[in-house]
Every structure is written in structure tokens, then in C-alpha cells.
Write a protein that holds these residues in place. Sequence first.
Motif, PDB file in Angstrom:
ATOM      1  N   GLN A 247      -1.846   0.943 -12.792  1.00  0.00           N
ATOM      2  CA  GLN A 247      -1.684   0.331 -14.115  1.00  0.00           C
ATOM      3  C   GLN A 247      -2.471  -0.970 -14.242  1.00  0.00           C
ATOM      4  N   GLY A 248      -3.149  -1.375 -13.148  1.00  0.00           N
ATOM      5  CA  GLY A 248      -3.957  -2.584 -13.191  1.00  0.00           C
ATOM      6  C   GLY A 248      -3.210  -3.841 -12.804  1.00  0.00           C
ATOM      7  N   ASP A 249      -1.908  -3.721 -12.516  1.00  0.00           N
ATOM      8  CA  ASP A 249      -1.098  -4.893 -12.150  1.00  0.00           C
ATOM      9  C   ASP A 249      -0.371  -4.659 -10.827  1.00  0.00           C
ATOM     10  N   LEU A 250      -0.926  -3.775  -9.992  1.00  0.00           N
ATOM     11  CA  LEU A 250      -0.363  -3.422  -8.694  1.00  0.00           C
ATOM     12  C   LEU A 250       0.927  -2.607  -8.816  1.00  0.00           C
ATOM     13  N   THR A 251       1.127  -1.992  -9.959  1.00  0.00           N
ATOM     14  CA  THR A 251       2.197  -1.008 -10.118  1.00  0.00           C
ATOM     15  C   THR A 251       1.564   0.349 -10.410  1.00  0.00           C
ATOM     16  N   TYR A 252       2.329   1.422 -10.169  1.00  0.00           N
ATOM     17  CA  TYR A 252       1.762   2.764 -10.224  1.00  0.00           C
ATOM     18  C   TYR A 252       2.749   3.734 -10.854  1.00  0.00           C
ATOM     19  N   THR A 253       2.191   4.730 -11.543  1.00  0.00           N
ATOM     20  CA  THR A 253       2.975   5.762 -12.205  1.00  0.00           C
ATOM     21  C   THR A 253       2.668   7.110 -11.581  1.00  0.00           C
ATOM     22  N   ASP A 254       3.713   7.866 -11.263  1.00  0.00           N
ATOM     23  CA  ASP A 254       3.543   9.187 -10.665  1.00  0.00           C
ATOM     24  C   ASP A 254       2.972  10.153 -11.711  1.00  0.00           C
ATOM     25  N   MET A 255       1.745  10.618 -11.451  1.00  0.00           N
ATOM     26  CA  MET A 255       1.077  11.549 -12.368  1.00  0.00           C
ATOM     27  C   MET A 255       0.754  12.866 -11.671  1.00  0.00           C
ATOM     28  N   THR A 256       1.488  13.192 -10.626  1.00  0.00           N
ATOM     29  CA  THR A 256       1.154  14.350  -9.795  1.00  0.00           C
ATOM     30  C   THR A 256       1.053  15.628 -10.615  1.00  0.00           C
ATOM     31  N   ASP A 257       2.086  15.922 -11.396  1.00  0.00           N
ATOM     32  CA  ASP A 257       2.118  17.200 -12.123  1.00  0.00           C
ATOM     33  C   ASP A 257       1.015  17.283 -13.175  1.00  0.00           C
ATOM     34  N   ALA A 258       0.637  16.136 -13.734  1.00  0.00           N
ATOM     35  CA  ALA A 258      -0.397  16.146 -14.769  1.00  0.00           C
ATOM     36  C   ALA A 258      -1.800  16.222 -14.192  1.00  0.00           C
ATOM     37  N   VAL A 259      -1.959  15.809 -12.936  1.00  0.00           N
ATOM     38  CA  VAL A 259      -3.293  15.698 -12.343  1.00  0.00           C
ATOM     39  C   VAL A 259      -3.686  16.941 -11.562  1.00  0.00           C
ATOM     40  N   PHE A 260      -2.772  17.462 -10.743  1.00  0.00           N
ATOM     41  CA  PHE A 260      -3.113  18.574  -9.858  1.00  0.00           C
ATOM     42  C   PHE A 260      -2.796  19.922 -10.502  1.00  0.00           C
ATOM     43  N   PRO A 261      -3.586  20.954 -10.186  1.00  0.00           N
ATOM     44  CA  PRO A 261      -3.344  22.269 -10.783  1.00  0.00           C
ATOM     45  C   PRO A 261      -2.159  22.995 -10.175  1.00  0.00           C
ATOM     46  N   TYR A 262      -1.736  22.583  -8.986  1.00  0.00           N
ATOM     47  CA  TYR A 262      -0.602  23.225  -8.309  1.00  0.00           C
ATOM     48  C   TYR A 262      -0.124  22.306  -7.193  1.00  0.00           C
ATOM     49  N   ASP A 263       0.982  22.668  -6.590  1.00  0.00           N
ATOM     50  CA  ASP A 263       1.571  21.898  -5.499  1.00  0.00           C
ATOM     51  C   ASP A 263       0.697  22.038  -4.252  1.00  0.00           C
ATOM     52  N   ILE A 264       0.370  20.919  -3.618  1.00  0.00           N
ATOM     53  CA  ILE A 264      -0.516  20.940  -2.449  1.00  0.00           C
ATOM     54  C   ILE A 264       0.236  20.378  -1.254  1.00  0.00           C
ATOM     55  N   LYS A 265       0.351  21.177  -0.187  1.00  0.00           N
ATOM     56  CA  LYS A 265       1.089  20.781   1.009  1.00  0.00           C
ATOM     57  C   LYS A 265       0.237  20.952   2.257  1.00  0.00           C
ATOM     58  N   ASP A 266       0.796  20.501   3.383  1.00  0.00           N
ATOM     59  CA  ASP A 266       0.171  20.646   4.704  1.00  0.00           C
ATOM     60  C   ASP A 266      -1.219  20.014   4.749  1.00  0.00           C
ATOM     61  N   VAL A 267      -1.368  18.881   4.072  1.00  0.00           N
ATOM     62  CA  VAL A 267      -2.655  18.194   4.007  1.00  0.00           C
ATOM     63  C   VAL A 267      -2.783  17.235   5.184  1.00  0.00           C
ATOM     64  N   THR A 268      -3.911  17.278   5.862  1.00  0.00           N
ATOM     65  CA  THR A 268      -4.163  16.400   7.002  1.00  0.00           C
ATOM     66  C   THR A 268      -5.145  15.279   6.665  1.00  0.00           C
ATOM     67  N   CYS A 269      -5.949  15.445   5.616  1.00  0.00           N
ATOM     68  CA  CYS A 269      -6.938  14.429   5.249  1.00  0.00           C
ATOM     69  C   CYS A 269      -7.436  14.713   3.835  1.00  0.00           C
ATOM     70  N   ILE A 270      -7.783  13.651   3.102  1.00  0.00           N
ATOM     71  CA  ILE A 270      -8.377  13.791   1.768  1.00  0.00           C
ATOM     72  C   ILE A 270      -9.555  12.836   1.675  1.00  0.00           C
ATOM     73  N   VAL A 271     -10.619  13.276   1.018  1.00  0.00           N
ATOM     74  CA  VAL A 271     -11.758  12.405   0.773  1.00  0.00           C
ATOM     75  C   VAL A 271     -12.214  12.593  -0.667  1.00  0.00           C
ATOM     76  N   GLU A 272     -12.670  11.495  -1.283  1.00  0.00           N
ATOM     77  CA  GLU A 272     -13.261  11.570  -2.618  1.00  0.00           C
ATOM     78  C   GLU A 272     -14.778  11.669  -2.478  1.00  0.00           C
ATOM     79  N   PHE A 273     -15.404  12.449  -3.338  1.00  0.00           N
ATOM     80  CA  PHE A 273     -16.859  12.481  -3.389  1.00  0.00           C
ATOM     81  C   PHE A 273     -17.288  13.210  -4.654  1.00  0.00           C
TER      82      PHE A 273
END
Length: 633
Positions: A247-273
Motif C-alpha cells: 500500500q506504500g506505507d509498509l502495510t499489505y493487503t492479501d490479494m492471493t485469490d485475485a492475482v493467481f489463477p489457482y492455488d499453488i503449493k509445494d513451492v521451493t523457490c520463486i523468481v521474477e523476470f
Amino acid sequence: MISLNYIRITLFLIACWMFFLSVGKHTFAEESKQTILRPSFVEAHADFPRVEKNLRKWDAPVIADLDQDGFLDLLLNEHGFSVSVCWNNQGRFAKPYDLIMGDMHGISVGDFDRDGNLEIVISRGGGSGSNARNSKILRVDRQRNFTDLPDFNPPLELMRGRTVKFYDGDNDGDLDLLNFAFPDREKKGKSENYIYENDGKDQLVLASLLPPVKSDGQKTLITDFNGDAIVDLLLYGHGSVKAYQGQGDLTYTDMTDAVFPYDIKDVTCIVEFDYDNDGDFDLFFTRGKGFEIGETFFDKERKIWGFFTSRGEFKFEDLETGDVLNIENFQSQWPYNDAYYIGESAYIYEFPGETHSGKDIRLVNSNALGFPDKLNEDGGFHIGYIGNRKWRIAGNIRSPATGVIRGVAAYSDYNHPKGLNDILLENKDGKFVDATEKKNLYREEHTTGVAVADLDNNGLQDLLIARRGNLIHENEALIYLNQGAAGFKQLKHHQIISPELGAIGLGLETFAYNHDGKVDVVIGNERGKWHLFKNTMPAAENVNFIVVEVGNSASGKATALGALVEVNGCGTKQIKRVGSSGAAYSRSFNHFIHFGLGACDGPVKVTVTWTNGEALTHRIASLNSKVFVGAKN
């Protein structure tokens, strides 16, 4: 007589044919400019005098120019033993130098007090809850001297430390801090995901908390999934991945359901590119499961057997090896790192040296006869020769243990859990769609880490993936080269191979350690060794690159960490973020941002946008070189 319609049709077909020829000629001309290079690697033993012991690891290696001499140094975490620094002396690393001893976890580098020197924050383990400690901060100067900084007032929270990452979460240019803990039972479910604000007076003060997580759910990716220039966070490591919008003030809103197409589990690493060079950040997830308690591996042709066990009693199938039992890279954690009982009398096996690293043991049957009816009540390993060329291994432990034994005649198959597929999510206006199969990246395997870089300098970012492995075979990394619209293509025979047995794939990172215009690779294997691989791809006249060295913003109010770097040239655009990596608990500070340009021969436009919104643009005509953008410290 020829009809008018016939003439018209003939002229139309001739025009179409001429257009096809012109397009084909243009395409061929463009393709002829591009030399397709195949990256290959060689282990750089002469440039990297590593520790030859097999040791536990924590996270990916951390990369930063600690002494600010223009060459990137390494921070290596031997989990439970030490954090060491490897100084880069103009393309050759010095022997690792112990920086701090003991149980350390996440590491992050940045100039949080803007004094021109870099600070290193190290998250300290909490002894499984018995020894909660706060994160430690050290300052390093340009003469390679380290100074412990005093605690803040009030100090950083005591915890079972895991994740520490410097970042600018409120877009004011200075560095705040993510400081996340493994949940302590005494907290009774209260959150220990602390977010500290930089008050501009050399202090970090508690500003907010993220919701509590379970188990190892503190793994964190710093990204910006909605493109608003405010940091967003992805948390993973236990259960489903969570997406928190800043939110720009060091607070955060959970947007998981709106952002991801499905539930993602068993993740060992994520990278942006930005894999498709469309100006936003896509995401790649490695996924896999750890070894099961009592899981064994056997290669009947090579007669090599390996095991993993943890927490509780165990008894393996008797092993037929003959008069001698050879155990390789045998590892167990405190308090059982030296609790080995031999034969029916259960005498203690005495090691000649330290017992934290992997141990090679040779037992002769005459010195290990029989097996006790009752195992040691305090726990540990029992090993004994039981006759008929067979040996028995059993015990009771509370921490993970692994080992490899050679010369095993036969062993029953283990029903190994099926591997999982990694996931590529393409960013579509702040929401993600699954592009894994479309881009030829579907593969079922247990993977543990990922790094991105343009390994072949063609202007597209490639994937380097760490496999978990199976203890009894050498571990070969996966490389997928980005082919643009055609998707990714697996590169075979690249020679990024870790040969030590008994090790588990963990973390890796890419960087150009010797300034030769090619991106190199450093890998750390859990219960194994560190490896530096030099990119030996040949040079080519029409395959270009540029390195952007990012300094502070012009006003001096923003440091380079977190700045966005954009390169435009020959009709294509690339973006990268300073400090972006797949490290789960740590954050590197590599401010030398490498861009492959392929056949583009310039000029190119380079734009750096700092976290406080300041920006500078330069037009660069001289390629295959380094350009500095910003202000010096």
C-alpha cells in the motif's frame, strides 16, 4: 483475347509474390545478423579456492561488491557452522574467510544508513526455540574491515530467525527491513513477520506485521505484480503461496485469490523476470517435495545405496557389502553428529577431527561384530556386522541424517513420490495466467531453486534450475534457453554438474564475476560443496551486451537496491531490478546489471528509475562495455 479480370488476377498474384520475396529477404537478412551461440560451462577451480568439506548450506549464495572495488564478492552460509566471505580479487576469489560462526540463516546487503559503506544483516537461528536471538548487523568498509553495529533502541525482536531482506517498502529511497521468524510455540500463534521502517536517523523501528505463517512459510519474493512501483510480497514455503499487495506505507493487503489463477503449493523457490520483454514481471516457481523419513535410493549397476531419515526410530534393510563397510558423506546434525555406536558392545566410534561436516567411515567386520538387543536410550546411530556379508544400521534421532554406502549387492526398491511440475505464470495486467506448457516448460521433477540470466546474450532471459537430486548420483542443473515466441528449449551437455554424492540440490545464483561479458554461475548444495562455473561461450562480433552499473540516485536520497533498469534498443525493451533473485530467505545486492543484446548493434537507451521515483536516461553508443548511471557514494 485475354480478359481484364485475368490481367487483374495475374498482376495481384505477381504483387503478392514480390511481397513474399521481400519479406523473406528481410527475414533472412535479419536472421543472418544473429549468431546463435550455445553457452557451456567449466568449473573454475583456479578462480575459486573453496572449502573441500561437504557441509550443510542455507539458501542461495549472496552476491555484493562489499568493498566497492568493482568486482562482486560472495557471502556463503555453511548452515550451523559459519558465514564466510570470498573476496573477489579482480576475477579470482580468495579463500573463504569466516565472518561469523554459529547457526545463521538469511543474509541481506545494503547501505541502510547511507554512509557510503555497506551493511550486512544476518538472521540468527534460535536453537529450535531454546535460544531466541535477534538479527545481527555488520558494517564493511572499502578496506575490507568489518564492524559490529550496536543494537537499535529498541532492539530488533528476539526470534528463531529466518528471512531478512533490505528493501524500500515506502518509496522514500532509504532501506527498510523484512525480518521474519520461524513461529515460536511460546508466541501462541502471534505473528513474527516483522516489518521495520528506516527512520532516517540510522534506526530501524517496527512499523507493521504481516499475518502469521506456519512452519517454514517465511520464504519471500520481493516483486511488483501490479506495476504500480510499490513493492509487493509473495510468501511461500508452507501451504499455499500468498500474494500481498503493498500500500506504500509498509502495510499489505492479501490479494492471493485475485492475482493467481489457482492455488499453488509445494513451492521451493520463486523468481521474477520479464521473460517476454513486454515491460512487466512474470513469475517462475520451482516445486518439489523433500525426502521422506526412511527414504532410500539404490543403483544396482553401480552398487551405490543412499538414505535419508529424520525424527524417530529407524531400521534399514540389512546391507550386503562383505567384510568392509564404506560410508561416504555420512551426516547428522547436533546432537547426533558424533553419536555412532559400533557392534554389539555399542562402543563409540571416535572421529579424528571435527564432526560437523560429512564423514567418510571405513568399518572392518572384525571391529564391528554383532548388534545390540537394545539401542542407546539417548539416541544416535548403531552400526554392526551381523554375519553372512551383511551389516545393519538402525537408531533413533531427532534431526535429518543422510549417507551413501558403496558396494551394496542388492536392495529393495523404494516407492519414491512423483515429482511435481514447475510453473511459469505470465503477467497480464497484474493478474497471472499459466504459460508453462505453452512455453515448453512442463516437466515433473523435484526442484529446489532457480536463477535467471541471459546466458547466451540474445536479449532474452533464460532459466537455471537446481534439482533436488537423489543422493547417489551427481547432480546436473537444468538450463532452459529463452527462444522468444517459440518458448524455452532445454540446453543439454552444459556441464553444470555437482559430482559429490550424498548432497542435495539447494540454491544457485548468476553473476559475471570476471567482467568478460558472459554470465557465470555459483551453486551451493545442501550437505555438499560450493561450485563456481565459468561461462565459456565463445565471443561473436554480432552478439552484443551491455552492463549497467547502478549508483545512488542523483539527489543521493535513494540507494541502488531495488532500482529498475530498462534498456531499449533495436525495437526491443528489457527490464531488470537491482537485487532481484530467487533466494528464499536472503537478498543479494548485485548492482552490475547485465543485458544481452543479440544482434542489436546500438545505440541503446538506458533508463534507471530509483525506488523514490527519481530517474535518469542515457543514450549509449558503445556496446560490449560497462556504463555507470547515477551518483557515486
